[in-house]
Write a protein that holds these residues in place. Structure first.
Motif, PDB file in Angstrom:
ATOM      1  N   GLU A 175       0.854  -1.181   0.000  1.00  0.00           N
ATOM      2  CA  GLU A 175       0.000   0.000   0.000  1.00  0.00           C
ATOM      3  C   GLU A 175       0.896   1.239   0.000  1.00  0.00           C
ATOM      4  O   GLU A 175       1.585   1.510   0.966  1.00  0.00           O
ATOM      5  N   TYR A 176       0.895   1.951  -1.115  1.00  0.00           N
ATOM      6  CA  TYR A 176       1.604   3.219  -1.186  1.00  0.00           C
ATOM      7  C   TYR A 176       0.676   4.332  -0.684  1.00  0.00           C
ATOM      8  O   TYR A 176      -0.473   4.084  -0.307  1.00  0.00           O
ATOM      9  N   ASP A 177       1.196   5.529  -0.657  1.00  0.00           N
ATOM     10  CA  ASP A 177       0.387   6.638  -0.146  1.00  0.00           C
ATOM     11  C   ASP A 177      -0.906   6.808  -0.936  1.00  0.00           C
ATOM     12  O   ASP A 177      -1.946   7.169  -0.372  1.00  0.00           O
ATOM     13  N   ASP A 178      -0.858   6.535  -2.252  1.00  0.00           N
ATOM     14  CA  ASP A 178      -2.006   6.855  -3.105  1.00  0.00           C
ATOM     15  C   ASP A 178      -2.553   5.653  -3.862  1.00  0.00           C
ATOM     16  O   ASP A 178      -3.532   5.793  -4.592  1.00  0.00           O
ATOM     17  N   PHE A 179      -1.913   4.459  -3.745  1.00  0.00           N
ATOM     18  CA  PHE A 179      -2.396   3.305  -4.493  1.00  0.00           C
ATOM     19  C   PHE A 179      -1.855   2.032  -3.836  1.00  0.00           C
ATOM     20  O   PHE A 179      -1.001   2.074  -2.953  1.00  0.00           O
ATOM     21  N   THR A 180      -2.367   0.920  -4.309  1.00  0.00           N
ATOM     22  CA  THR A 180      -1.909  -0.396  -3.842  1.00  0.00           C
ATOM     23  C   THR A 180      -1.410  -1.187  -5.039  1.00  0.00           C
ATOM     24  O   THR A 180      -2.070  -1.226  -6.096  1.00  0.00           O
ATOM     25  N   LYS A 181      -0.257  -1.842  -4.839  1.00  0.00           N
ATOM     26  CA  LYS A 181       0.300  -2.680  -5.898  1.00  0.00           C
ATOM     27  C   LYS A 181       0.328  -4.125  -5.407  1.00  0.00           C
ATOM     28  O   LYS A 181       0.871  -4.433  -4.335  1.00  0.00           O
ATOM     29  N   ASP A 182      -0.268  -5.011  -6.206  1.00  0.00           N
ATOM     30  CA  ASP A 182      -0.285  -6.442  -5.888  1.00  0.00           C
ATOM     31  C   ASP A 182       0.324  -7.171  -7.081  1.00  0.00           C
ATOM     32  O   ASP A 182      -0.225  -7.136  -8.184  1.00  0.00           O
ATOM     33  N   SER A 183       1.508  -7.815  -6.823  1.00  0.00           N
ATOM     34  CA  SER A 183       2.216  -8.404  -7.967  1.00  0.00           C
ATOM     35  C   SER A 183       2.814  -9.757  -7.615  1.00  0.00           C
ATOM     36  O   SER A 183       2.984 -10.102  -6.449  1.00  0.00           O
ATOM     37  N   TRP A 184       3.151 -10.513  -8.655  1.00  0.00           N
ATOM     38  CA  TRP A 184       3.900 -11.761  -8.514  1.00  0.00           C
ATOM     39  C   TRP A 184       4.802 -11.873  -9.723  1.00  0.00           C
ATOM     40  O   TRP A 184       4.614 -11.207 -10.746  1.00  0.00           O
ATOM     41  N   ILE A 220      -2.388  12.736 -11.285  1.00  0.00           N
ATOM     42  CA  ILE A 220      -2.865  12.159 -12.541  1.00  0.00           C
ATOM     43  C   ILE A 220      -1.904  11.084 -13.044  1.00  0.00           C
ATOM     44  O   ILE A 220      -2.318  10.104 -13.678  1.00  0.00           O
ATOM     45  N   ILE A 221      -0.616  11.255 -12.742  1.00  0.00           N
ATOM     46  CA  ILE A 221       0.375  10.264 -13.167  1.00  0.00           C
ATOM     47  C   ILE A 221       0.112   8.934 -12.474  1.00  0.00           C
ATOM     48  O   ILE A 221       0.224   7.866 -13.081  1.00  0.00           O
ATOM     49  N   ILE A 222      -0.288   9.027 -11.199  1.00  0.00           N
ATOM     50  CA  ILE A 222      -0.574   7.803 -10.462  1.00  0.00           C
ATOM     51  C   ILE A 222      -1.894   7.196 -10.933  1.00  0.00           C
ATOM     52  O   ILE A 222      -1.996   5.977 -11.124  1.00  0.00           O
ATOM     53  N   ARG A 223      -2.890   8.020 -11.127  1.00  0.00           N
ATOM     54  CA  ARG A 223      -4.197   7.497 -11.560  1.00  0.00           C
ATOM     55  C   ARG A 223      -4.093   6.806 -12.910  1.00  0.00           C
ATOM     56  O   ARG A 223      -4.796   5.830 -13.182  1.00  0.00           O
ATOM     57  N   ASP A 224      -3.196   7.278 -13.759  1.00  0.00           N
ATOM     58  CA  ASP A 224      -3.020   6.650 -15.077  1.00  0.00           C
ATOM     59  C   ASP A 224      -2.437   5.243 -14.970  1.00  0.00           C
ATOM     60  O   ASP A 224      -2.498   4.463 -15.929  1.00  0.00           O
ATOM     61  N   LEU A 283       6.067   3.530 -19.038  1.00  0.00           N
ATOM     62  CA  LEU A 283       7.098   3.562 -18.004  1.00  0.00           C
ATOM     63  C   LEU A 283       6.369   3.560 -16.666  1.00  0.00           C
ATOM     64  O   LEU A 283       5.810   4.576 -16.241  1.00  0.00           O
ATOM     65  N   LEU A 284       6.329   2.393 -16.048  1.00  0.00           N
ATOM     66  CA  LEU A 284       5.533   2.218 -14.840  1.00  0.00           C
ATOM     67  C   LEU A 284       6.127   2.974 -13.677  1.00  0.00           C
ATOM     68  O   LEU A 284       7.350   3.091 -13.534  1.00  0.00           O
ATOM     69  N   LEU A 285       5.252   3.443 -12.803  1.00  0.00           N
ATOM     70  CA  LEU A 285       5.668   4.258 -11.674  1.00  0.00           C
ATOM     71  C   LEU A 285       6.649   3.527 -10.774  1.00  0.00           C
ATOM     72  O   LEU A 285       7.623   4.095 -10.290  1.00  0.00           O
ATOM     73  N   TYR A 286       6.406   2.245 -10.563  1.00  0.00           N
ATOM     74  CA  TYR A 286       7.257   1.490  -9.649  1.00  0.00           C
ATOM     75  C   TYR A 286       8.571   1.047 -10.280  1.00  0.00           C
ATOM     76  O   TYR A 286       9.402   0.426  -9.637  1.00  0.00           O
ATOM     77  N   GLU A 287       8.775   1.319 -11.557  1.00  0.00           N
ATOM     78  CA  GLU A 287      10.060   1.049 -12.183  1.00  0.00           C
ATOM     79  C   GLU A 287      10.989   2.257 -12.088  1.00  0.00           C
ATOM     80  O   GLU A 287      12.177   2.162 -12.385  1.00  0.00           O
ATOM     81  N   THR A 291      -0.130  17.852  -6.469  1.00  0.00           N
ATOM     82  CA  THR A 291      -0.601  17.089  -5.307  1.00  0.00           C
ATOM     83  C   THR A 291       0.491  16.866  -4.266  1.00  0.00           C
ATOM     84  O   THR A 291       0.207  16.514  -3.121  1.00  0.00           O
ATOM     85  N   GLY A 292       1.751  16.997  -4.631  1.00  0.00           N
ATOM     86  CA  GLY A 292       2.849  16.732  -3.705  1.00  0.00           C
ATOM     87  C   GLY A 292       3.180  15.267  -3.543  1.00  0.00           C
ATOM     88  O   GLY A 292       4.047  14.891  -2.733  1.00  0.00           O
ATOM     89  N   ASP A 293       2.515  14.372  -4.321  1.00  0.00           N
ATOM     90  CA  ASP A 293       2.803  12.936  -4.225  1.00  0.00           C
ATOM     91  C   ASP A 293       4.184  12.631  -4.801  1.00  0.00           C
ATOM     92  O   ASP A 293       4.615  13.243  -5.794  1.00  0.00           O
ATOM     93  N   ARG A 294       4.859  11.640  -4.183  1.00  0.00           N
ATOM     94  CA  ARG A 294       6.170  11.198  -4.684  1.00  0.00           C
ATOM     95  C   ARG A 294       5.924  10.264  -5.870  1.00  0.00           C
ATOM     96  O   ARG A 294       5.302   9.219  -5.735  1.00  0.00           O
TER      97      ARG A 294
END
Length: 885
Positions: free
Chosen positions: A628-637, A675-679, A763-767, A792-795
């Motif tokens: 769980e990041y500040d603005d989203f959740t990433k679930d991966s394998w 908006i970058i995160i929402r995308d 180019l994914l945010l988590y990369e 928004t001040g989000d990282r």
């Protein structure tokens, strides 16, 4: 009747003039007539000297021998020729002896012969002739010794020892007693040896009385050692202990309850206990003991201790030094005065072995600075009420320089190449350590070309007038050597082939010192062994060696746990179960997880370091991540496959390649997020290949002191590999470790990265890049150093980053591997449309502790943010610890 009385009168007068040594009345009496001398040189003094030597030897066997001078007078009185059987009998009967002997000494060239005739006067027995021969007159005592044994057999009979026995022993084993005696079954019974046996048994310290008696056997004598044991120590009591624990005192004293009383061990125990107090600074401690008899055969040992006060070194001075001041000289010593941190650094105590070593260090220091005639005198140690004052006298002498420096002997490479290795240069200040290094450097050249035992002799010719030391290195290469065989021992778990494949030397291959050194380094870096020893022994031929590799295995399983705290994540825990030497094949398996308030991650990895029996390291891994990041959740394998191969062994350069696949779902995106995160919301896949080069020469992975770790990599995702993400990521890392004085070391690292999106791909945010945490920039929380969305001040991560770490490590308690660190970190992550700005680097300072604890490697570090932003903590604590199994 008259003749008998006159004979008795004469004998009485002669005995008064020449008294016999006191012996038991039953000891047999032997008279030895003067020996005849046959030699071209004048050896007349041996007429009586040979009988005198016999006399000394026979008295040890309790055979009385009449003084040779007295025997000479009797021979003169009787006017007989002292040769032959009848003369011996006549003199023997006159002196009322049981036996008589006559003989001769013959010297022809270097050959020495001793002839003797021994007769019995007590009963009818045939005379016996004795003979011994040797080289030169120095062999005479051994010839007499040889004939003495035959004389003893003739007088006492063939008293061979048939059996040895012990009686009276209760707690001391018979075998332990007989192990110290010299007499052995089959030996001729000897009173001299028996006396030595009694002394040897007494010296064991366990007996109050020792006697010897014999019993006849059919085939000789039974020799019985009758012993009376000392009493048993039922208890050891310490009186006056305060500063030292009783358990430590008992270990030092080393006299245990229910042991046999041994006075020598008690004295040794007192000295050991005094040494224990001396090491702790109690130089005036007085220790003695008393033995209290409680009942028959039992005693209590009471150890009385008067500790006194602790005495520290207050001052260390020098006399006669002009070239170096006292501070320079004190820095060469491990003996230190009492200081503020003495309680921690254990300094200020006087330990004589350490002080003796310091005197050698001082002498070496002067020798290495040109003072080859220096004399470091015995220190004057003045113990006063307030402490110890040490004064060390020094006679420096003049300072010398190197004169002519040259080589001679057998060269296997051009002389110019060998000269280029030498540190000793004409005109430089003489340095004994440089000479030693030159010798080692020259030997190394020969060692690495198969010459295992070259002789490199530095011949020094000192010109005392010009104060020069002319130096010639004389080189003799000797035989070229091959390894005949390589043996491995001590490995109960690790397979032989796992060790052999790390060796840089081979059976039937040439000897190589560099190869042995590299082999040792590679085996240490496996981290499978507590201790590794290389020993060589002579092979079946003079030009071969057998290499013995001895290892002591360590625990290779590891359960590592770690924790951290942040205002955003809360408490974060991590664990890793790892086996670095699976089934002894050198394979690695691990299962790890991170459990936090907002993240959960699990991974499993398997590594085969030698796939297909070549050094192709292969790693297969699987992972599951939910965060769980500040603005989203990433679930991966996903999973990865990594291959690594040594590209240039000589330079320790590896090439590696990795394929990774990740399937991720981005959910729970905040409505007010960037908006970058929402995308990014939705399902994404990454299929990427990485290619890299690495050179790692670190001497250890934890508490590293020297070496470097340098690597570069390029990762390509998308395109023909598939997946929804497409990018090229470039990374470079350079880390260096430098050993310093006082067991300190300095570490510096720089890392830089850049990522660019492939046209038409995501180019994914988590990369993207984020910094912060224990392994990047301390003093910042994980992923908290990042560009922000301007609205928004989000990282949101960046496409480029750089960071640097500078660290000084120093020993706190070296014996227990506790080290302190201070650090300065700086770096930053830059936005996609931003330029590199090295004037805008985030900075932090801090310190911490590194400890190779019984639970495994531990790091505890605190970082202070030098310029915190509004929502950042000013300081952060991080720690991690591992447990070995």
């Amino acid at each position: 009747m008259g003749n008998n009385w006159s004979r008795r009168i004469i004998l009485s007068v002669m005995f008064l003039l020449f008294p016999l040594c006191a012996h038991a009345a039953e000891d047999p009496l032997l008279v030895i007539l003067p020996f005849q001398i046959h030699s071209q040189e004048d050896l007349s003094r041996y007429r009586l000297e040979v009988p005198a030597i016999f006399s000394d030897k026979l008295k040890e066997e309790r055979i009385r021998v009449l003084d040779p001078a007295m025997t000479q007078r009797v021979v003169s009185f009787l006017s007989v020729d002292p040769t032959g059987e009848e003369a011996a009998k006549e003199v023997g009967r006159f002196l009322e002896a049981g036996f008589a002997m006559t003989g001769s000494l013959t010297v022809v060239g270097k050959t020495v012969s001793l002839d003797a005739l021994l007769v019995s006067l007590e009963k009818e027995r045939p005379a016996v002739r004795l003979f011994a021969q040797g080289r030169e007159m120095k062999s005479l005592p051994s010839l007499v010794e040889e004939l003495t044994q035959k004389v003893v057999i003739y007088i006492y009979g063939d008293r061979r020892i048939g059996e040895l026995a012990v009686s009276g022993n209760q707690r001391i084993e018979k075998e332990a007693i007989l192990a110290v005696v010299k007499s052995l079954p089959g030996d001729l019974f000897s009173l001299k040896k028996t006396d030595e046996d009694i002394r040897a048994i007494f010296e064991m310290g366990y007996f109050d009385d020792v006697r010897v008696r014999t019993e006849p056997l059919a085939d000789g004598l039974k020799v019985i050692y009758e012993v009376k044991e000392n009493p048993t120590v039922t208890d050891v009591q310490f009186v006056g202990l305060d500063e030292i624990k009783e358990a430590d005192a008992s270990d030092a004293f080393n006299v245990k309850s229910y042991s046999v009383l041994n006075e020598q061990k008690l004295k040794e125990g007192v000295e050991n206990l005094k040494e224990l107090y001396r090491k702790d600074g109690y130089l005036n401690a007085e220790i003695d003991y008393r033995i209290e008899h409680v009942k028959e055969g039992e005693v209590v040992v009471a150890v009385n201790v008067r500790e006194g006060s602790k005495v520290y070194i207050r001052q260390i001075d020098f006399q006669g030094n002009t070239a170096f001041d006292d501070g320079d000289l004190r820095s060469q010593m491990s003996t230190k005065v009492k200081g503020f941190l003495s309680w921690l650094l254990k300094t200020g105590k006087l330990e004589m072995p350490k002080l003796e070593n310091d005197l050698e260090n001082l002498s070496s220091f002067y020798q290495n600075n040109g003072y080859i005639q220096v004399k470091v005198g015995r220190p004057d140690i003045d113990t006063r009420e307030d402490g110890i004052y040490i004064t060390i006298p020094i006679d420096e002498g003049p300072r010398y320089s190197f004169g002519e420096v040259k080589l001679q002997g057998e060269f296997i490479v051009p002389e110019e190449e060998l000269m280029g290795l030498l540190q000793a240069k004409s005109g430089d200040v003489y340095n004994r350590e440089i000479v030693r290094k030159d010798v080692l450097a020259l030997r190394e050249v020969y060692n690495n070309r198969g010459y295992a035992f070259p002789d490199v002799n530095p011949i020094q010719n000192t010109d005392y007038d010009k104060l020069l030391v002319n130096l010639t290195y004389d080189i003799r290469k000797n035989d070229i050597i091959h390894f005949e065989r390589i043996n491995i021992s001590g490995n109960t778990k690790t397979r032989d082939k796992v060790i052999r494949r790390e060796l840089s030397v081979y059976e039937q291959g040439l000897f190589s010192a560099e190869g042995l050194r590299n082999s040792s380094q590679k085996l240490h870096r496996l981290d499978f062994f507590e201790n590794i020893e290389f020993n060589t022994t002579k092979g079946s031929r003079d030009d071969t060696l057998v290499l013995q590799v001895n290892v002591m295995e360590k625990k290779t399983g590891n359960l590592a746990v770690g924790a951290g705290f942040s205002s955003n994540e809360g408490i974060v825990g991590s664990f890793e179960i790892q086996e670095r030497n699976f089934l002894g094949y050198g394979q690695r398996m691990s299962f790890s997880g991170v459990l936090g308030g907002k993240s959960t991650q699990f991974s499993i990895n398997f590594t085969e370091p030698w796939l297909f029996d070549i050094p192709l390291e292969t790693t297969v891994g699987l992972f599951k991540l939910e965060r769980e990041y500040d603005d989203f959740t990433k679930d991966s394998w996903g999973g990865n496959l990594k291959l690594s191969y040594p590209l240039w062994r000589k330079w320790d350069v590896d090439i590696w390649s990795t394929y990774r696949f990740e399937s991720a779902d981005v959910t729970d995106v905040d409505d007010d997020a960037s908006i970058i995160i929402r995308d990014q919301e939705g399902h994404h896949t990454t299929s990427a290949v990485t290619l890299g080069l690495r050179r790692d020469t670190r001497d250890a992975y934890f508490l590293t002191t020297k070496g470097s770790d340098n690597w570069v990599s390029v990762e390509y995702a998308g395109g023909p590999l598939g997946g929804s993400a497409g990018f090229i990521k470039y990374l470079a890392n350079s880390a260096w470790y430098f050993p310093l004085f006082w067991d300190m070391s300095f570490f510096s690292r720089g890392r830089i990265g850049y990522i660019q999106k492939n046209e038409g791909d995501e180019l994914l945010l988590y990369e993207k890049f984020y910094l912060g945490g224990l392994n990047t920039i301390r003093g910042f929380q994980i992923r908290k150093v990042s560009p922000r969305d301007p609205i928004t001040g989000d990282r949101i991560g960046g496409d480029k980053f750089v960071f640097f770490n500078f660290e000084l490590r120093f020993p706190i308690l070296k014996e227990t591997a506790i080290y302190g660190v201070t650090f300065f970190d700086l770096g930053n992550v830059y936005p996609d449309d931003g330029d590199w700005d090295f004037t805008n680097l985030r900075r932090s300072v801090g310190g911490g502790i590194r400890w190779y604890s019984p639970l495994g490697p531990l790091r505890l570090e605190w970082g202070y943010n030098l310029a915190p932003e509004e929502d950042e903590d000013s300081n952060v604590w991080d720690f991690t610890i591992g447990y070995g199994f």
